[in-house]
Design a protein around this motif. Structure first.
Motif, mmCIF file in Angstrom:
data_model
loop_
_atom_site.group_PDB
_atom_site.id
_atom_site.type_symbol
_atom_site.label_atom_id
_atom_site.label_comp_id
_atom_site.label_asym_id
_atom_site.label_seq_id
_atom_site.Cartn_x
_atom_site.Cartn_y
_atom_site.Cartn_z
ATOM 1 N N GLY A 26 -7.119 -11.236 -28.519
ATOM 2 C CA GLY A 26 -5.801 -11.302 -27.908
ATOM 3 C C GLY A 26 -5.256 -9.976 -27.412
ATOM 4 N N SER A 57 -10.363 -9.577 -22.130
ATOM 5 C CA SER A 57 -10.829 -10.488 -21.068
ATOM 6 C C SER A 57 -9.930 -10.400 -19.847
ATOM 7 C CB SER A 57 -10.851 -11.927 -21.582
ATOM 8 O OG SER A 57 -11.770 -12.051 -22.628
ATOM 9 N N THR A 58 -8.655 -10.243 -20.082
ATOM 10 C CA THR A 58 -7.720 -10.106 -18.963
ATOM 11 C C THR A 58 -8.094 -8.899 -18.114
ATOM 12 O OG1 THR A 58 -5.932 -11.164 -20.187
ATOM 13 C CG2 THR A 58 -5.290 -9.699 -18.400
HETATM 14 P P1 ADP Z 1 -8.925 -10.838 -25.600
HETATM 15 O O1 ADP Z 1 -9.961 -11.000 -24.559
HETATM 16 O O2 ADP Z 1 -8.790 -9.440 -26.085
HETATM 17 O O3 ADP Z 1 -9.042 -11.817 -26.735
HETATM 18 P P2 ADP Z 1 -7.178 -12.012 -23.600
HETATM 19 O O4 ADP Z 1 -7.197 -11.138 -22.406
HETATM 20 O O5 ADP Z 1 -7.981 -13.246 -23.573
HETATM 21 O O6 ADP Z 1 -7.504 -11.140 -24.899
HETATM 22 O O7 ADP Z 1 -5.679 -12.440 -23.910
HETATM 23 C C1 ADP Z 1 -4.618 -11.501 -24.034
HETATM 24 C C2 ADP Z 1 -3.318 -12.250 -24.298
HETATM 25 O O8 ADP Z 1 -2.949 -12.994 -23.150
HETATM 26 C C3 ADP Z 1 -3.401 -13.258 -25.436
HETATM 27 O O9 ADP Z 1 -2.161 -13.278 -26.098
HETATM 28 C C4 ADP Z 1 -3.656 -14.560 -24.708
HETATM 29 O O10 ADP Z 1 -3.164 -15.654 -25.458
HETATM 30 C C5 ADP Z 1 -2.892 -14.372 -23.428
HETATM 31 N N1 ADP Z 1 -3.494 -15.096 -22.301
HETATM 32 C C6 ADP Z 1 -4.739 -14.895 -21.785
HETATM 33 N N2 ADP Z 1 -4.964 -15.684 -20.729
HETATM 34 C C7 ADP Z 1 -3.838 -16.412 -20.559
HETATM 35 C C8 ADP Z 1 -3.440 -17.405 -19.627
HETATM 36 N N3 ADP Z 1 -4.240 -17.800 -18.628
HETATM 37 N N4 ADP Z 1 -2.205 -17.923 -19.755
HETATM 38 C C9 ADP Z 1 -1.379 -17.506 -20.725
HETATM 39 N N5 ADP Z 1 -1.678 -16.571 -21.628
HETATM 40 C C10 ADP Z 1 -2.892 -16.009 -21.551
#
Ligand code: ADP
Ligand code: ADP
Length: 227
Positions: free
Chosen positions: A43, A47-48
């Motif tokens: 979180g 990935s973002t």
């Molecule tokens: P990681 O890859 O480090 O686990 P992410 O980039 O997947 O982190 O997610 C970062 C934050 O953004 C988390 O709180 C996640 O729930 C939120 N998040 C990621 N993608 C989405 C989305 N498409 N819509 C809403 N929230 C998102």
């Protein structure tokens, strides 16, 4: 300029339960040929960040650049590998790997011979097979071939071996290191394993929990096996 520039990158997702601040000002410069691992708790926005670098998710705050140019969509010079290879089941392994080269035409940096990619990843005998005939590790290797077929300078990987068993994962990591050493790619690898990050990369970026920020950025300087 760095190959990849990340300047004050931030991201807020609007959801039904409110806004989620996923990234909160990330600054990183990544040089051509570096192998950077990104680790951090679930979180924290790994990935973002990777999706934005891949041009799959817009960067609305801050700026991301590739070779000095703003990233505004997918680039043929960037290959991406996710946790699942998502090969198309009705195409052979070879056809799956060739697909990006066909879709993208022949301009740009050109293409790598599929036979060379298959040989490099130990799939020489599996080009004419269908994905369901391959093990999970072999499917991921085919996914890596597909990401490399347009000879991108940069390879972005998000937990590429996360779904594999420990032994296969270890072998795949050695293979990835060999690919990196042999081809001079810039690699950005997201992993949840700090030991894997240190073992593989020459730089480890640790991100902190929500909202995502860079906690530390470590240069790894340990002797490593040569492929
Ligand atoms: P990681 O890859 O480090 O686990 P992410 O980039 O997947 O982190 O997610 C970062 C934050 O953004 C988390 O709180 C996640 O729930 C939120 N998040 C990621 N993608 C989405 C989305 N498409 N819509 C809403 N929230 C998102
Ligand atoms: P991976 O580590 O890629 O998951 P496995 O441990 O499942 O691979 O298999 C190791 C080797 O066994 C492969 O490189 C391949 O030569 C052979 N193999 C695995 N699955 C199959 C299959 N479905 N058909 C034929 N050979 C296979």
């Amino acid at each position: 300029p760095p190959l990849i520039g990340i300047r004050a990158a931030a991201k807020t997702y609007e959801t039904q339960t409110g806004a989620v601040r996923a990234l909160d000002g990330v600054d990183l410069d990544i040089a051509d040929g570096e192998f950077v691992s990104i680790v951090g708790p679930s979180g924290c926005g790994k990935s973002t960040l990777l999706r934005m670098l891949a041009g799959l998710d817009p960067c609305e705050e801050g700026e991301l650049t590739l070779e000095g140019r703003r990233i505004d969509g997918p680039s043929r010079d960037v290959g991406v590998v996710f946790q699942a290879a998502n090969l198309l089941p009705w195409l052979t392994v070879r056809q799956n790997i060739e697909l990006p080269a066909r879709v993208g035409g022949r301009q740009g940096r050109g293409t790598v011979r599929v036979d060379d990619l298959l040989a490099m990843t130990g799939l020489a005998d599996f080009g004419e097979r269908y994905p369901y005939e391959l093990s999970g590790g072999m499917q991921q290797r085919a996914g890596i071939c597909r990401a490399l077929v347009r000879d991108p300078r940069t390879l972005l990987m998000d937990e590429p071996f996360g779904a594999l068993d420990a032994l296969t994962r270890e072998r795949m990591n050695l293979e990835l290191q060999r690919i990196w050493q042999a081809n001079g790619k810039t690699v950005i690898l997201i992993t949840h394993s700090i030991s894997e990050a240190i073992f593989l990369a020459d730089r480890v970026v640790v991100m902190s929990a929500r909202p995502g920020r860079v906690l530390c950025d470590l240069k790894v300087d340990i002797p490593r096996p040569r492929g």
